[in-house]
Motif scaffolding. Structure first.
Motif, PDB file in Angstrom:
ATOM      1  N   ASP A  83     -86.449  26.716   2.769  1.00 49.99           N
ATOM      2  CA  ASP A  83     -87.913  26.789   2.851  1.00 49.99           C
ATOM      3  C   ASP A  83     -88.560  25.904   1.786  1.00 49.99           C
ATOM      4  O   ASP A  83     -89.549  25.227   2.048  1.00 49.99           O
ATOM      5  N   GLU A  84     -87.974  25.913   0.574  1.00 48.80           N
ATOM      6  CA  GLU A  84     -88.499  25.071  -0.493  1.00 48.80           C
ATOM      7  C   GLU A  84     -88.339  23.592  -0.139  1.00 48.80           C
ATOM      8  O   GLU A  84     -89.234  22.792  -0.396  1.00 48.80           O
ATOM      9  N   PHE A  85     -87.190  23.218   0.468  1.00 54.36           N
ATOM     10  CA  PHE A  85     -86.983  21.838   0.891  1.00 54.36           C
ATOM     11  C   PHE A  85     -88.048  21.427   1.892  1.00 54.36           C
ATOM     12  O   PHE A  85     -88.589  20.328   1.822  1.00 54.36           O
ATOM     13  N   ASP A  86     -88.345  22.313   2.840  1.00 54.87           N
ATOM     14  CA  ASP A  86     -89.365  22.003   3.847  1.00 54.87           C
ATOM     15  C   ASP A  86     -90.707  21.714   3.181  1.00 54.87           C
ATOM     16  O   ASP A  86     -91.414  20.785   3.568  1.00 54.87           O
ATOM     17  N   LYS A  87     -91.053  22.513   2.187  1.00 55.53           N
ATOM     18  CA  LYS A  87     -92.313  22.290   1.465  1.00 55.53           C
ATOM     19  C   LYS A  87     -92.287  20.956   0.732  1.00 55.53           C
ATOM     20  O   LYS A  87     -93.279  20.218   0.716  1.00 55.53           O
ATOM     21  N   LYS A  88     -91.159  20.626   0.111  1.00 59.46           N
ATOM     22  CA  LYS A  88     -91.038  19.367  -0.622  1.00 59.46           C
ATOM     23  C   LYS A  88     -91.139  18.185   0.338  1.00 59.46           C
ATOM     24  O   LYS A  88     -91.777  17.175   0.034  1.00 59.46           O
ATOM     25  N   ILE A  89     -90.527  18.306   1.500  1.00 63.53           N
ATOM     26  CA  ILE A  89     -90.605  17.234   2.492  1.00 63.53           C
ATOM     27  C   ILE A  89     -92.045  17.034   2.935  1.00 63.53           C
ATOM     28  O   ILE A  89     -92.509  15.898   3.098  1.00 63.53           O
ATOM     29  N   GLU A  90     -92.780  18.117   3.110  1.00 60.61           N
ATOM     30  CA  GLU A  90     -94.193  18.000   3.471  1.00 60.61           C
ATOM     31  C   GLU A  90     -94.984  17.298   2.367  1.00 60.61           C
ATOM     32  O   GLU A  90     -95.893  16.517   2.641  1.00 60.61           O
ATOM     33  N   GLU A  91     -94.626  17.561   1.101  1.00 59.60           N
ATOM     34  CA  GLU A  91     -95.289  16.882  -0.013  1.00 59.60           C
ATOM     35  C   GLU A  91     -95.017  15.380   0.046  1.00 59.60           C
ATOM     36  O   GLU A  91     -95.930  14.571  -0.151  1.00 59.60           O
ATOM     37  N   ILE A  92     -93.782  15.011   0.318  1.00 57.94           N
ATOM     38  CA  ILE A  92     -93.434  13.591   0.412  1.00 57.94           C
ATOM     39  C   ILE A  92     -94.211  12.947   1.556  1.00 57.94           C
ATOM     40  O   ILE A  92     -94.754  11.849   1.412  1.00 57.94           O
ATOM     41  N   LYS A  93     -94.301  13.640   2.697  1.00 61.45           N
ATOM     42  CA  LYS A  93     -95.083  13.105   3.819  1.00 61.45           C
ATOM     43  C   LYS A  93     -96.541  12.915   3.411  1.00 61.45           C
ATOM     44  O   LYS A  93     -97.180  11.943   3.810  1.00 61.45           O
ATOM     45  N   GLY A  94     -97.059  13.823   2.612  1.00 65.59           N
ATOM     46  CA  GLY A  94     -98.428  13.700   2.116  1.00 65.59           C
ATOM     47  C   GLY A  94     -98.599  12.458   1.257  1.00 65.59           C
ATOM     48  O   GLY A  94     -99.605  11.749   1.361  1.00 65.59           O
ATOM     49  N   TYR A  95     -97.605  12.175   0.395  1.00 69.12           N
ATOM     50  CA  TYR A  95     -97.675  10.974  -0.431  1.00 69.12           C
ATOM     51  C   TYR A  95     -97.642   9.719   0.439  1.00 69.12           C
ATOM     52  O   TYR A  95     -98.370   8.761   0.194  1.00 69.12           O
ATOM     53  N   ILE A  96     -96.804   9.731   1.455  1.00 69.30           N
ATOM     54  CA  ILE A  96     -96.715   8.572   2.349  1.00 69.30           C
ATOM     55  C   ILE A  96     -98.036   8.383   3.082  1.00 69.30           C
ATOM     56  O   ILE A  96     -98.512   7.253   3.246  1.00 69.30           O
ATOM     57  N   ASP A  97     -98.676   9.472   3.499  1.00 68.20           N
ATOM     58  CA  ASP A  97     -99.981   9.374   4.140  1.00 68.20           C
ATOM     59  C   ASP A  97    -101.006   8.757   3.192  1.00 68.20           C
ATOM     60  O   ASP A  97    -101.843   7.950   3.593  1.00 68.20           O
TER      61      ASP A  97
END
Length: 102
Positions: A83-97
Motif C-alpha cells: 500500500d505504501e509503494f502504491d502511494k509512493k508511485i502516485e507521488e512519482i506520477k504527480g511529479y511527472i505531471d
C-alpha cells in the motif's frame, strides 16, 4: 540492492536533463533576460532539483522497504508495504505531471 538502484535510475534522468536545459538556457541568455525571467528560470531549476531529490528519496525508501520485506516475511506488514509503494508511485506520477506542465 545497489545494482537495482542504478538499473532503475531512469526515474531521475528526465528531470536531470530538464534541469540541465534550464541551466543552459539561463547561462546562455542571462544578459538578455529581465529580473522576472531570471527569477522564473531559477525557480524552475530549484523546483526541478527538489523533484530529483524527492524521487531519489522515494526510490531509496522503496529499496529499504524491499529489504525489510525480504529480511522478515510477514504477510500483514508486506501488505502494508505494498500500500505504501502504491502511494509512493502516485507521488512519482504527480511529479511527472508537474514536469509535463512546465
Amino acid at each position: 540492492m545497489l545494482k537495482l538502484y542504478y538499473k532503475f535510475n531512469f526515474a531521475t534522468e528526465p528531470l536531470e536533463l530538464y534541469e540541465r536545459k534550464l541551466t543552459n538556457l539561463l547561462e546562455n541568455h542571462y544578459n538578455s533576460l529581465n529580473n522576472d525571467g531570471i527569477e522564473l528560470i531559477n525557480n524552475r531549476i530549484l523546483q526541478t532539483n527538489e523533484m530529483i531529490e524527492s524521487v531519489n528519496e522515494l526510490l531509496s525508501n522503496f529499496y529499504n522497504y524491499l529489504d525489510d520485506i525480504c529480511d522478515e516475511y510477514n504477510p500483514k506488514p508486506a501488505e502494508n508495504k505494498i500500500d505504501e509503494f502504491d502511494k509512493k508511485i502516485e507521488e512519482i506520477k504527480g511529479y511527472i505531471d508537474k514536469i509535463n506542465r512546465f
